[in-house]
Design a protein around this motif. Structure first.
Motif, PDB file in Angstrom:
ATOM      1  N   PRO A  77      89.190   7.200 103.054  1.00  0.00           N
ATOM      2  CA  PRO A  77      88.789   8.202 102.055  1.00  0.00           C
ATOM      3  C   PRO A  77      89.679   8.192 100.807  1.00  0.00           C
ATOM      4  O   PRO A  77      89.192   8.423  99.697  1.00  0.00           O
ATOM      5  N   TYR A 101      87.798  15.551  94.109  1.00  0.00           N
ATOM      6  CA  TYR A 101      87.812  14.714  95.314  1.00  0.00           C
ATOM      7  C   TYR A 101      89.131  14.858  96.078  1.00  0.00           C
ATOM      8  O   TYR A 101      89.137  15.050  97.303  1.00  0.00           O
ATOM      9  N   LEU A 143      89.786  16.386  99.753  1.00  0.00           N
ATOM     10  CA  LEU A 143      90.404  15.500 100.745  1.00  0.00           C
ATOM     11  C   LEU A 143      91.678  16.108 101.308  1.00  0.00           C
ATOM     12  O   LEU A 143      91.931  16.055 102.521  1.00  0.00           O
TER      13      LEU A 143
END
Length: 431
Positions: A224, A253, A257
């Protein structure tokens, strides 16, 4: 070009730096003193303030605070540890494997965060104690961390390439990002070669090889984080969004995350935002004063005179590029990257374009030059951070830094005189 104004600009700047005045204030004050010679003081101060404000009035510069914030989130979001684990799977079993892990992790983290300082701090803080525990020389470990942290300024996304785009008058940010990949990876591989020789001489062994199952698990944990590079760069190259929009996506993002990793909590966000604002304020003040100094130099006709002087010295591009590289290496020792790019791009870009050098190629050469300065005393910010994280005095790390410096300069010369290393990838993508 009046010699008096040039002397005032240069000497006042150097004196202010020598007595410990911060770089941004030194740039602003020396620019103001120079203008006062040419015009009434009120007009000079007003003009300089206007030029500073105008210099900051750029949509592209919005990317910087967003990338700074995403870097802060990455630094605290457990991303560094997962990248180190992934790098260990790839290169850990090689002789001197932990040195390779340090370099590869710095390359990955620096590229994702766009910050050499963040890479030196995050990866150095994690790898330093581990390497020392495994018997690696502490000074060598710090030197590896310091030099490899700069690769993230060349491998995109990179804030300094955005600054160069602004200073150059609009060179494509996407093209600069594509141009940075090969030189950045080449620099990392060259540093690995030095680490390999050093490790073989010292007899440093590699780690035990991970099982396929364990290796796959660590890859999936890091995936990721690595995906951010694909999203940001892929989106820019495909024309889905601009570099500025990509920076905002990077923040969203990395925030999500970090929350998923449970490394960043809601209560941590005020401190992360505060640190990001402080860093952004410093960078923007440097950009504003540097844009003011750039205008002052243009007003005094300095870029044109320097261009004529260099072209008059020789019509051989090899000689001119050697001179420019030497000047930039010297500048990098005393000046931070952002003002150096903003001040010297308008001076040297007209010279190299007359010689037929592509502005994209020159941007990478300039940034690579100044990366070396970040590792060099007395103003090398990454050098100070790397030594601080390793808890070691600067003079202790200079000896193991020397072969790494030589390697970085060798890569610089290769990138300077082999343009295809820089321009091949942008051409493949149609830039």
């Amino acid at each position: 070009m009046a010699l008096t104004e040039v002397l005032i600009l240069v000497l006042s700047f150097l004196v202010l730096l020598a007595i410990g005045v911060p770089v941004a204030y030194s740039i602003g004050l020396s620019s103001a003193l120079t203008l006062i010679i040419s015009m009434p003081s009120i007009t000079a101060f007003t003009t300089l303030a206007q030029r500073m404000a105008t210099g900051l009035d750029s949509f592209a510069l919005l990317a910087i605070p967003f990338f700074v914030l995403s870097g802060q989130l990455m630094n605290r979001g457990g991303i560094a540890r997962r990248l180190v684990d992934f790098a260990k799977v790839l290169v850990g079993p090689l002789p001197g494997g932990l040195a390779f892990v340090n370099i590869l992790a710095c390359m990955l983290f620096g590229a994702i965060s766009g910050s050499a300082a963040a890479a030196a701090s995050a990866i150095g803080g994690f790898m330093g104690p581990r390497m020392e525990k495994e018997g690696y020389n502490k000074e060598f470990s710090a030197a590896i961390n310091i030099t490899s942290s700069t690769t993230g300024l060349i491998i995109p996304p990179s804030n300094i390439l955005i600054v160069y785009s602004l200073a150059s008058g609009g060179v494509s940010i996407a093209a600069l990002f594509m141009a940075g990949y090969v030189p950045g990876i080449l620099l990392g591989v060259a540093l690995m070669a030095v680490a390999a020789v050093y490790s073989m001489k010292r007899g440093y062994k590699g780690d035990s090889r991970e099982s396929l199952k364990e290796g796959l698990k660590k890859f999936l944990a890091a995936f990721p984080s690595l995906l951010l590079l694909i999203i940001v760069i892929g989106g820019i190259v495909a024309g889905i969004f601009t570099a500025t929009e990509a920076s905002a996506i990077a923040v969203l993002y990395t925030l999500v995350l970090s929350m998923i990793y449970k490394e960043v909590k809601i209560k941590d966000l005020p401190k992360i935002l505060e640190d990001s604002v402080l860093t952004t304020a410093i960078v923007m003040l440097l950009i504003g004063t540097s844009m003011g100094m750039s205008w002052v130099m243009s007003y005094e006709n300095i870029p044109q005179e320097v261009s004529n002087l260099l072209i008059g010295l020789s019509d051989n591009p090899v000689v001119i590029l050697v001179i420019i590289n030497l000047i930039l290496l010297f500048v990098g020792i005393f000046m931070d990257m952002t003002p150096a790019v903003l001040i010297f791009t308008p001076i040297f870009l007209p010279v190299v374009t007359k010689l037929g050098m592509d502005p994209i190629h020159f941007g990478i050469v300039m940034v690579l030059n100044l990366c070396i300065g970040l590792c060099t005393p007395p103003v090398g910010s990454v050098l100070f951070i790397g030594c601080s994280v390793a808890n070691i005095r600067i003079e202790k790390v200079l000896k193991p830094l020397i072969p790494l410096f030589i390697t970085m300069i060798a890569v610089l010369l290769l990138v300077t005189y082999v343009p295809d290393l820089t321009l091949w990838l942008p051409r493949v993508f149609g830039f």
